[in-house]
Scaffold this motif. Structure first.
Motif, mmCIF file in Angstrom:
data_model
loop_
_atom_site.group_PDB
_atom_site.id
_atom_site.type_symbol
_atom_site.label_atom_id
_atom_site.label_comp_id
_atom_site.label_asym_id
_atom_site.label_seq_id
_atom_site.Cartn_x
_atom_site.Cartn_y
_atom_site.Cartn_z
ATOM 1 N N ALA A 1 11.630 80.627 -33.084
ATOM 2 C CA ALA A 1 10.888 79.432 -33.490
ATOM 3 C C ALA A 1 10.911 78.440 -32.338
ATOM 4 C CB ALA A 1 11.512 78.813 -34.744
ATOM 5 N N ALA A 2 9.726 77.997 -31.930
ATOM 6 C CA ALA A 2 9.613 77.093 -30.781
ATOM 7 C C ALA A 2 9.745 75.647 -31.241
ATOM 8 C CB ALA A 2 8.285 77.327 -30.058
ATOM 9 N N GLY A 3 10.975 75.241 -31.500
ATOM 10 C CA GLY A 3 11.229 73.903 -32.030
ATOM 11 C C GLY A 3 11.305 72.814 -30.976
ATOM 12 N N ASP A 4 11.178 73.186 -29.706
ATOM 13 C CA ASP A 4 11.106 72.153 -28.667
ATOM 14 C C ASP A 4 9.642 71.845 -28.423
ATOM 15 O OD1 ASP A 4 11.168 70.482 -26.530
ATOM 16 O OD2 ASP A 4 12.261 71.823 -25.182
ATOM 17 N N THR A 5 9.102 70.983 -29.262
ATOM 18 C CA THR A 5 7.669 70.675 -29.164
ATOM 19 C C THR A 5 7.419 69.534 -28.192
ATOM 20 O OG1 THR A 5 7.816 69.106 -30.989
ATOM 21 C CG2 THR A 5 7.252 71.381 -31.547
ATOM 22 N N PHE A 6 8.495 69.019 -27.630
ATOM 23 C CA PHE A 6 8.389 67.872 -26.732
ATOM 24 C C PHE A 6 7.799 68.284 -25.389
ATOM 25 C CE2 PHE A 6 10.149 64.230 -24.290
ATOM 26 C CZ PHE A 6 9.647 63.232 -25.098
ATOM 27 N N ARG A 7 8.089 69.503 -24.975
ATOM 28 C CA ARG A 7 7.604 69.982 -23.682
ATOM 29 C C ARG A 7 6.672 71.173 -23.894
ATOM 30 N NH1 ARG A 7 12.494 71.815 -20.216
ATOM 31 N NH2 ARG A 7 12.985 72.837 -22.181
ATOM 32 N N ILE B 1 7.384 75.538 -24.911
ATOM 33 C CA ILE B 1 6.702 76.402 -25.878
ATOM 34 C C ILE B 1 6.127 77.622 -25.158
ATOM 35 C CG2 ILE B 1 4.876 76.527 -27.631
ATOM 36 C CD1 ILE B 1 5.056 73.442 -27.861
ATOM 37 N N GLY B 2 5.461 77.338 -24.028
ATOM 38 C CA GLY B 2 4.839 78.413 -23.250
ATOM 39 C C GLY B 2 5.858 79.440 -22.782
ATOM 40 N N GLN B 3 6.951 78.933 -22.271
ATOM 41 C CA GLN B 3 7.997 79.803 -21.729
ATOM 42 C C GLN B 3 8.590 80.703 -22.818
ATOM 43 O OE1 GLN B 3 11.058 77.429 -19.912
ATOM 44 N NE2 GLN B 3 12.118 79.229 -19.108
ATOM 45 N N LEU B 4 8.796 80.119 -23.978
ATOM 46 C CA LEU B 4 9.373 80.898 -25.082
ATOM 47 C C LEU B 4 8.376 81.951 -25.560
ATOM 48 C CD1 LEU B 4 12.158 80.756 -26.481
ATOM 49 C CD2 LEU B 4 11.042 79.594 -28.380
ATOM 50 N N ARG B 5 7.083 81.580 -25.553
ATOM 51 C CA ARG B 5 6.047 82.549 -25.949
ATOM 52 C C ARG B 5 6.027 83.734 -25.004
ATOM 53 N NH1 ARG B 5 1.432 78.537 -27.090
ATOM 54 N NH2 ARG B 5 1.684 78.057 -29.304
ATOM 55 N N VAL B 6 6.167 83.446 -23.712
ATOM 56 C CA VAL B 6 6.170 84.522 -22.715
ATOM 57 C C VAL B 6 7.327 85.487 -22.974
ATOM 58 C CG1 VAL B 6 6.528 85.041 -20.255
ATOM 59 C CG2 VAL B 6 4.972 83.200 -20.934
ATOM 60 N N TRP B 7 8.498 84.915 -23.247
ATOM 61 C CA TRP B 7 9.663 85.769 -23.535
ATOM 62 C C TRP B 7 9.435 86.591 -24.805
ATOM 63 C CZ3 TRP B 7 12.969 87.361 -20.272
ATOM 64 C CH2 TRP B 7 13.493 86.537 -19.269
ATOM 65 N N ALA B 8 8.901 85.945 -25.827
ATOM 66 C CA ALA B 8 8.668 86.627 -27.104
ATOM 67 C C ALA B 8 7.740 87.822 -26.897
ATOM 68 C CB ALA B 8 8.080 85.658 -28.123
ATOM 69 N N GLU B 9 6.699 87.602 -26.100
ATOM 70 C CA GLU B 9 5.738 88.660 -25.844
ATOM 71 C C GLU B 9 6.408 89.808 -25.098
ATOM 72 O OE1 GLU B 9 1.587 88.200 -23.643
ATOM 73 O OE2 GLU B 9 1.865 86.866 -25.378
ATOM 74 N N ARG B 10 7.171 89.440 -24.078
ATOM 75 C CA ARG B 10 7.851 90.443 -23.271
ATOM 76 C C ARG B 10 8.820 91.271 -24.111
ATOM 77 N NH1 ARG B 10 10.354 87.702 -18.029
ATOM 78 N NH2 ARG B 10 8.356 86.629 -17.865
ATOM 79 N N LEU B 11 9.487 90.603 -25.046
ATOM 80 C CA LEU B 11 10.486 91.295 -25.865
ATOM 81 C C LEU B 11 9.859 91.963 -27.087
ATOM 82 C CD1 LEU B 11 13.236 88.507 -25.797
ATOM 83 C CD2 LEU B 11 13.421 90.766 -24.732
ATOM 84 N N GLY B 12 8.631 91.578 -27.373
ATOM 85 C CA GLY B 12 7.987 92.104 -28.570
ATOM 86 C C GLY B 12 8.578 91.548 -29.852
ATOM 87 N N VAL B 13 8.963 90.276 -29.827
ATOM 88 C CA VAL B 13 9.461 89.663 -31.066
ATOM 89 C C VAL B 13 8.475 88.590 -31.523
ATOM 90 C CG1 VAL B 13 11.882 90.074 -30.496
ATOM 91 C CG2 VAL B 13 10.869 87.874 -29.946
ATOM 92 N N PRO B 14 8.299 88.439 -32.843
ATOM 93 C CA PRO B 14 7.389 87.415 -33.341
ATOM 94 C C PRO B 14 7.918 86.015 -33.034
ATOM 95 C CG PRO B 14 8.518 88.522 -35.158
ATOM 96 C CD PRO B 14 8.909 89.239 -33.913
ATOM 97 N N ILE B 15 6.998 85.095 -32.841
ATOM 98 C CA ILE B 15 7.387 83.712 -32.577
ATOM 99 C C ILE B 15 6.540 82.783 -33.431
ATOM 100 C CG2 ILE B 15 5.840 83.654 -30.561
ATOM 101 C CD1 ILE B 15 7.800 81.560 -29.341
ATOM 102 N N VAL C 1 16.239 79.454 -33.201
ATOM 103 C CA VAL C 1 15.414 78.252 -33.130
ATOM 104 C C VAL C 1 15.709 77.458 -31.867
ATOM 105 C CG1 VAL C 1 14.821 76.085 -34.299
ATOM 106 C CG2 VAL C 1 15.442 78.101 -35.663
ATOM 107 N N ASP C 2 14.680 77.279 -31.048
ATOM 108 C CA ASP C 2 14.793 76.426 -29.866
ATOM 109 C C ASP C 2 14.624 74.973 -30.317
ATOM 110 O OD1 ASP C 2 14.967 75.609 -27.238
ATOM 111 O OD2 ASP C 2 12.887 76.101 -26.732
ATOM 112 N N THR C 3 15.310 74.070 -29.659
ATOM 113 C CA THR C 3 15.191 72.647 -30.009
ATOM 114 C C THR C 3 15.030 71.820 -28.740
ATOM 115 O OG1 THR C 3 17.579 72.296 -29.851
ATOM 116 C CG2 THR C 3 16.716 72.888 -32.023
ATOM 117 N N ALA C 4 14.555 70.593 -28.911
ATOM 118 C CA ALA C 4 14.357 69.715 -27.753
ATOM 119 C C ALA C 4 15.714 69.291 -27.195
ATOM 120 C CB ALA C 4 13.558 68.492 -28.156
ATOM 121 N N GLY C 5 15.783 69.150 -25.887
ATOM 122 C CA GLY C 5 17.069 68.828 -25.274
ATOM 123 C C GLY C 5 17.104 67.481 -24.595
#
Ligand code: GDP
Length: 299
Positions: free
Chosen positions: A132-138, A142-156, A186-190
């Motif tokens: 879950a891309a919970g860091d919506t601040f940047r 979101i983009g970076q996590l999507r790239v990883w999800a795609e590479r790993l084949g996990v839903p996001i 769950v990723d969160t804003a830091g």
């Protein structure tokens, strides 16, 4: 462990340089103990762990005489004694599924990479994973996590930049529950610059989670960058207050002389250390092995 050994070498070199030449009879003199304590502090173990190790060494008798190897071994044993109680893997035990792991930490600490590494680790253990891309601040996060999800084949589950993290988390938990997913990370804003806002945001995420499952989040994992040395301790302090931390992952232990901060964290906070990051690649997450790390630090 090659990579870890290679990576922590700098810490080891720093401590080793300081421990060299401390040879004597079968017990350590006050002066030698002072030198050891200073060496431990210079290696980022912190004053408390250093004092504790000093005290233990002061009562030690070295019947076969004190040479450098014996001293190193004794120091490693005392470091291991501090680290062993906090070594705890992140186990997937939650029923009903999913186990919800909230990942927190300042930007740049290696949070996103660690999420990907954890997802990969759980996949290897045959657990199903959702992000879950919970860091919506940047937008980049979101983009970076999507790239990883795609590479790993996990839903996001993700939303737009500036969206409400709590609603993304809500959707993610519902989807993970429906799909019978084992682990939801769950990723969160830091952004610690605005502590109040971050605190509110995390509190809201917690409220939403709690409504869906009173046990969630099951884990609140703080990602710390070892290269920050003693500043990592301040981050523990702050995040404990704003988020309630249940465990730590320390990243970037490759190529830093500041790995001793792990010992300081263990001594001061006693929080479980789940794993360590030793590189940028997906499989560069290692279980936290207290004896190995102690040996590497003490040389
Ligand atoms: P975030 O801003 O906290 O999400 O941090 P990122 O996951 O984007 O990581 C920041 C940088 O640190 C990236 O270049 C990562 O490749 C790098 N990084 C993350 N973990 C490690 C690690 O264990 N070792 C090393 N050398 N680099 C790491």
């Amino acid at each position: 462990s090659d990579r870890l050994l290679g990576g922590l070498r700098k810490t080891q070199e720093r401590l080793s340089g300081n421990l060299a030449g401390l040879v004597g009879a079968n017990r350590l003199s006050d002066e030698q103990l002072d030198d050891i304590e200073d060496a431990l502090i210079a290696s980022d173990l912190g004053p408390r762990a250093a004092a504790r190790i000093r005290e233990r060494l002061a009562s030690g008798r070295f019947e076969k005489g004190l040479d450098e190897a014996t001293l190193r071994e004794a120091v490693a044993e005392e470091i291991a004694a501090i680290l062993r109680p906090v070594a705890r893997p992140l186990d997937i035990v939650a029923f009903p599924r999913p186990q919800v792991i909230l990942v927190i930490g300042v930007n740049g600490s290696g949070k996103t990479t660690t999420i990907a590494k954890l997802a990969h680790l759980f996949q290897e253990l045959d657990y199903s994973v959702m992000l879950a891309a919970g860091d919506t601040f940047r937008a980049a996060a979101i983009g970076q996590l999507r790239v990883w999800a795609e590479r790993l084949g996990v839903p996001i589950v993700s939303g737009a930049e500036g969206g409400d993290p709590a609603s993304i988390v809500f959707d993610a938990v519902k989807q993970a529950t429906d799909a019978g997913t084992d682990v939801l990370i769950v990723d969160t804003a830091g952004r610690l610059q605005n502590k109040r806002e971050l605190m509110d945001e995390l509190a809201k995420i917690r409220r939403v989670l709690g409504r869906l499952n009173p046990e969630a989040p099951h884990d609140v994992v703080l990602v710390l960058d070892a290269t920050n040395g003693q500043n990592a301790l301040q981050q523990i302090e702050i995040f404990r207050e704003v988020a309630g931390v249940t465990g730590l992952v320390m990243t970037k232990l490759d190529g830093t002389a500041r790995g001793g901060v792990l010992v300081a964290a263990a001594e001061q906070y006693g929080l479980p250390i789940h794993a360590i990051g030793v590189g940028e690649k997906i499989d560069d997450l290692r279980p936290f092995d207290p004896d190995l790390v102690a040996k590497v630090i003490a040389g």
